[in-house]
Design a protein around this motif. Sequence first.
Motif, PDB file in Angstrom:
ATOM      1  N   THR A 284       0.749  -1.205  -0.048  1.00  0.00           N
ATOM      2  CA  THR A 284       0.164   0.186  -0.216  1.00  0.00           C
ATOM      3  C   THR A 284       1.042   1.201   0.033  1.00  0.00           C
ATOM      4  OG1 THR A 284      -0.006   0.201   2.384  1.00  0.00           O
ATOM      5  CG2 THR A 284      -1.677  -1.288   1.341  1.00  0.00           C
ATOM      6  N   GLY A 285       0.456   2.246  -0.138  1.00  0.00           N
ATOM      7  CA  GLY A 285       0.909   3.736  -0.225  1.00  0.00           C
ATOM      8  C   GLY A 285       1.531   3.772   1.168  1.00  0.00           C
ATOM      9  N   PHE A 286       0.907   3.494   2.276  1.00  0.00           N
ATOM     10  CA  PHE A 286       1.562   3.582   3.679  1.00  0.00           C
ATOM     11  C   PHE A 286       2.587   2.677   3.860  1.00  0.00           C
ATOM     12  CE2 PHE A 286      -3.116   4.168   4.477  1.00  0.00           C
ATOM     13  CZ  PHE A 286      -3.153   5.625   5.000  1.00  0.00           C
ATOM     14  N   ASP A 287       2.816   1.510   3.074  1.00  0.00           N
ATOM     15  CA  ASP A 287       3.878   0.619   3.239  1.00  0.00           C
ATOM     16  C   ASP A 287       5.154   1.365   2.637  1.00  0.00           C
ATOM     17  OD1 ASP A 287       2.500  -1.490   4.671  1.00  0.00           O
ATOM     18  OD2 ASP A 287       2.033  -2.124   2.713  1.00  0.00           O
ATOM     19  N   ILE A 288       4.924   1.900   1.555  1.00  0.00           N
ATOM     20  CA  ILE A 288       5.932   2.600   0.720  1.00  0.00           C
ATOM     21  C   ILE A 288       6.345   3.803   1.515  1.00  0.00           C
ATOM     22  CG2 ILE A 288       6.387   4.156  -1.540  1.00  0.00           C
ATOM     23  CD1 ILE A 288       4.516   2.084  -2.747  1.00  0.00           C
ATOM     24  N   LEU A 289       5.418   4.622   2.021  1.00  0.00           N
ATOM     25  CA  LEU A 289       6.018   5.678   3.031  1.00  0.00           C
ATOM     26  C   LEU A 289       6.817   5.395   4.130  1.00  0.00           C
ATOM     27  CD1 LEU A 289       2.867   7.669   2.990  1.00  0.00           C
ATOM     28  CD2 LEU A 289       4.606   8.650   2.110  1.00  0.00           C
ATOM     29  N   THR A 290       6.340   4.367   4.815  1.00  0.00           N
ATOM     30  CA  THR A 290       7.469   3.763   5.733  1.00  0.00           C
ATOM     31  C   THR A 290       8.686   3.112   5.266  1.00  0.00           C
ATOM     32  OG1 THR A 290       5.514   2.697   6.824  1.00  0.00           O
ATOM     33  CG2 THR A 290       7.465   1.790   7.428  1.00  0.00           C
ATOM     34  N   MET A 291       8.790   2.669   4.097  1.00  0.00           N
ATOM     35  CA  MET A 291      10.020   2.044   3.408  1.00  0.00           C
ATOM     36  C   MET A 291      10.979   3.346   3.105  1.00  0.00           C
ATOM     37  SD  MET A 291       8.955  -0.935   0.902  1.00  0.00           S
ATOM     38  CE  MET A 291       8.137  -2.506   1.405  1.00  0.00           C
ATOM     39  N   LEU A 292      10.321   4.621   2.647  1.00  0.00           N
ATOM     40  CA  LEU A 292      11.063   5.650   2.172  1.00  0.00           C
ATOM     41  C   LEU A 292      11.636   6.444   3.280  1.00  0.00           C
ATOM     42  CD1 LEU A 292       8.629   7.044  -0.612  1.00  0.00           C
ATOM     43  CD2 LEU A 292      11.029   5.944  -0.991  1.00  0.00           C
ATOM     44  N   LYS A 293      10.969   6.384   4.427  1.00  0.00           N
ATOM     45  CA  LYS A 293      11.171   7.006   5.634  1.00  0.00           C
ATOM     46  C   LYS A 293      12.440   6.153   6.476  1.00  0.00           C
ATOM     47  CE  LYS A 293       9.338   9.154   9.790  1.00  0.00           C
ATOM     48  NZ  LYS A 293       8.008   9.353  10.445  1.00  0.00           N
ATOM     49  N   ALA A 294      12.313   4.777   6.268  1.00  0.00           N
ATOM     50  CA  ALA A 294      13.589   4.038   6.824  1.00  0.00           C
ATOM     51  C   ALA A 294      14.639   4.227   5.873  1.00  0.00           C
ATOM     52  CB  ALA A 294      12.950   2.598   6.740  1.00  0.00           C
ATOM     53  N   GLN A 295      14.490   4.568   4.834  1.00  0.00           N
ATOM     54  CA  GLN A 295      15.667   4.786   3.727  1.00  0.00           C
ATOM     55  C   GLN A 295      16.212   6.299   4.008  1.00  0.00           C
ATOM     56  OE1 GLN A 295      14.381   3.636  -0.126  1.00  0.00           O
ATOM     57  NE2 GLN A 295      14.070   1.454   0.571  1.00  0.00           N
ATOM     58  N   GLU A 296      15.777   6.955   4.890  1.00  0.00           N
ATOM     59  CA  GLU A 296      15.779   8.481   4.973  1.00  0.00           C
ATOM     60  C   GLU A 296      15.802   9.214   3.687  1.00  0.00           C
ATOM     61  OE1 GLU A 296      19.464   8.942   7.174  1.00  0.00           O
ATOM     62  OE2 GLU A 296      18.632   8.047   8.998  1.00  0.00           O
ATOM     63  N   SER A 297      14.798   8.932   2.939  1.00  0.00           N
ATOM     64  CA  SER A 297      14.645   9.401   1.466  1.00  0.00           C
ATOM     65  C   SER A 297      14.152  10.981   1.709  1.00  0.00           C
ATOM     66  CB  SER A 297      13.776   8.808   0.765  1.00  0.00           C
ATOM     67  OG  SER A 297      13.158   9.594  -0.371  1.00  0.00           O
ATOM     68  N   THR A 298      14.718  12.014   0.992  1.00  0.00           N
ATOM     69  CA  THR A 298      14.290  13.332   0.930  1.00  0.00           C
ATOM     70  C   THR A 298      13.542  13.639  -0.146  1.00  0.00           C
ATOM     71  OG1 THR A 298      16.531  13.974  -0.026  1.00  0.00           O
ATOM     72  CG2 THR A 298      16.473  13.714   2.230  1.00  0.00           C
ATOM     73  N   VAL A 299      13.078  12.547  -0.984  1.00  0.00           N
ATOM     74  CA  VAL A 299      12.236  12.929  -2.266  1.00  0.00           C
ATOM     75  C   VAL A 299      10.853  13.482  -1.519  1.00  0.00           C
ATOM     76  CG1 VAL A 299      11.336  12.055  -4.298  1.00  0.00           C
ATOM     77  CG2 VAL A 299      13.612  11.304  -3.739  1.00  0.00           C
ATOM     78  N   PRO A 300      10.336  14.675  -1.888  1.00  0.00           N
ATOM     79  CA  PRO A 300       9.120  14.958  -1.645  1.00  0.00           C
ATOM     80  C   PRO A 300       8.057  13.726  -2.339  1.00  0.00           C
ATOM     81  CG  PRO A 300       9.863  16.631  -3.154  1.00  0.00           C
ATOM     82  CD  PRO A 300      10.878  15.512  -2.970  1.00  0.00           C
ATOM     83  N   VAL A 301       6.934  13.425  -1.345  1.00  0.00           N
ATOM     84  CA  VAL A 301       5.966  12.715  -1.872  1.00  0.00           C
ATOM     85  C   VAL A 301       4.616  13.550  -1.702  1.00  0.00           C
ATOM     86  CG1 VAL A 301       4.605  10.490  -1.111  1.00  0.00           C
ATOM     87  CG2 VAL A 301       7.124  10.594  -1.022  1.00  0.00           C
ATOM     88  N   ILE A 302       3.817  13.187  -2.548  1.00  0.00           N
ATOM     89  CA  ILE A 302       2.341  14.013  -2.792  1.00  0.00           C
ATOM     90  C   ILE A 302       1.509  12.589  -2.549  1.00  0.00           C
ATOM     91  CG2 ILE A 302       0.700  15.301  -3.871  1.00  0.00           C
ATOM     92  CD1 ILE A 302       2.785  17.050  -5.200  1.00  0.00           C
ATOM     93  N   VAL A 303       0.704  12.447  -1.917  1.00  0.00           N
ATOM     94  CA  VAL A 303      -0.239  11.369  -1.536  1.00  0.00           C
ATOM     95  C   VAL A 303      -1.501  11.649  -2.478  1.00  0.00           C
ATOM     96  CG1 VAL A 303      -1.938  10.062  -0.513  1.00  0.00           C
ATOM     97  CG2 VAL A 303       0.517  10.466   0.381  1.00  0.00           C
ATOM     98  N   CYS A 304      -1.796  10.931  -3.706  1.00  0.00           N
ATOM     99  CA  CYS A 304      -3.075  11.561  -4.368  1.00  0.00           C
ATOM    100  C   CYS A 304      -4.010  10.218  -4.204  1.00  0.00           C
ATOM    101  CB  CYS A 304      -2.544  11.643  -5.747  1.00  0.00           C
ATOM    102  SG  CYS A 304      -3.849  12.226  -6.818  1.00  0.00           S
ATOM    103  N   SER A 305      -5.223  10.299  -3.568  1.00  0.00           N
ATOM    104  CA  SER A 305      -5.893   9.245  -3.162  1.00  0.00           C
ATOM    105  C   SER A 305      -7.498   9.405  -3.016  1.00  0.00           C
ATOM    106  CB  SER A 305      -5.288   8.688  -1.865  1.00  0.00           C
ATOM    107  OG  SER A 305      -6.496   7.416  -1.381  1.00  0.00           O
ATOM    108  N   ALA A 306      -8.198   8.601  -3.048  1.00  0.00           N
ATOM    109  CA  ALA A 306      -9.755   8.842  -3.042  1.00  0.00           C
ATOM    110  C   ALA A 306      -9.915   8.430  -1.359  1.00  0.00           C
ATOM    111  CB  ALA A 306     -10.407   7.686  -3.883  1.00  0.00           C
ATOM    112  N   ASP A 307      -9.133   7.927  -0.794  1.00  0.00           N
ATOM    113  CA  ASP A 307      -9.361   7.822   0.666  1.00  0.00           C
ATOM    114  C   ASP A 307      -9.348   9.039   1.403  1.00  0.00           C
ATOM    115  OD1 ASP A 307      -9.204   7.127   3.439  1.00  0.00           O
ATOM    116  OD2 ASP A 307      -7.407   5.715   3.148  1.00  0.00           O
TER     117      ASP A 307
END
Length: 411
Positions: free
Chosen positions: A351-374
Amino acid sequence: MKQVLIIDTPAAFREFLKVKLQDEDVVVETAECKRDAFTRMVSLLPDVIIIDADVSIPNLLTFLQNKAKDPNASSIPVIVIGKPLNAQYAALFARLNILKYFNKPVKFDILFSFLSSILHISCYIDPTDSIVDIHLNNDIIMLEIARGLNRDKIALLKYKLGELINDNNIVAPKLILILTGIEMSYRDGINIEYLLDTLLDGNRIHKKNLKVLSFDSFTARLIAGHDKYSGIEIVTNLTNILHSLTETSNSVNTQDLVSNKILTQTNTETSDAIEAHFWDDGKNQIPSSKKTAYKIAVVDDDAASANFLKSILQPIHADCDIYLSGRAFIDAMQTTSYDLIFLDLIMPELTGFDILTMLKAQESTVPVIVCSADTERADIQKALSKGARQFIMKPIKTSVVLNKALACLSS
């Protein structure tokens, strides 16, 4: 939710301000100083008040004096816009704790930067270098745009045109759009359409009364190739436009208009709203050293939605990679770097939440814009807490996507 109370500002300025702030989920209310401003302020207790000082200085001073006496409202920050003050009024305003006074014409980049710091929001202004000049000559509206197409200045035109037409009681307005020194490509198509749609909005100006003076071949092909712009004439000779617009009118002398260089304002005074400056002195613009194509990842299991996002991002020279699964995106991230990521939340496997968790663990600085119907508030807060920079709800709006994307890229 943040609230802003706008008092006595000109219609074009007020409506533009409302749209920009509402895009950031800020509630905007309006009032008149001499009628209901104090009552509205006390009932709302807004986070900030914006007042135009040119309507009535005495009414404004009375309002500010009463505000200072009210224990609940006295601390509300006040921003005033108006003509340069004389020493007497400047001293009075200083004693009444005005947070900031903006001289007209207002520099919107500085105003929105100031509002962002007060309201703790990220309010984006299009940094595209553009000069917009609009005025009236009898029943002909002259609109010249030079250097480039700035979406915020185009948005402001919507209100400015309505104000100009209504204030001068023009029954059948005729508009000459002069595009000076602007060379377009397919990447600019969305902005050309946005400009034309703004000019034609509400049928205030009929297509047969809209003439475009441009030497740009792409603009000519775009207008000719769209059925919805059928009737708009594009020419390379100003005299031809004037003859076609004035052939049934005795009130306009074509030769006089040409000899006066057409851009000389006559018989009417327009407000300064369209003359407002944007991105003063080039501050906050996307750095020129930045590579021309932004690398953007679109992660969404809905192919139609992903491709629509990709098409929206073309005007900002974006090179978009589409990933229809979270796993495909994570695998690609091992060898590919991105300037920005658009991420759906609801996807199978990862899920998008899983990916956000992975990016945070990798200390990624790439900005993320969530685009969702949720639209569940808890899920929005969860996504932001996991590192998402912005949240856009589906169905998406073109202007919101572009504004949010450019805000992340320019930061």
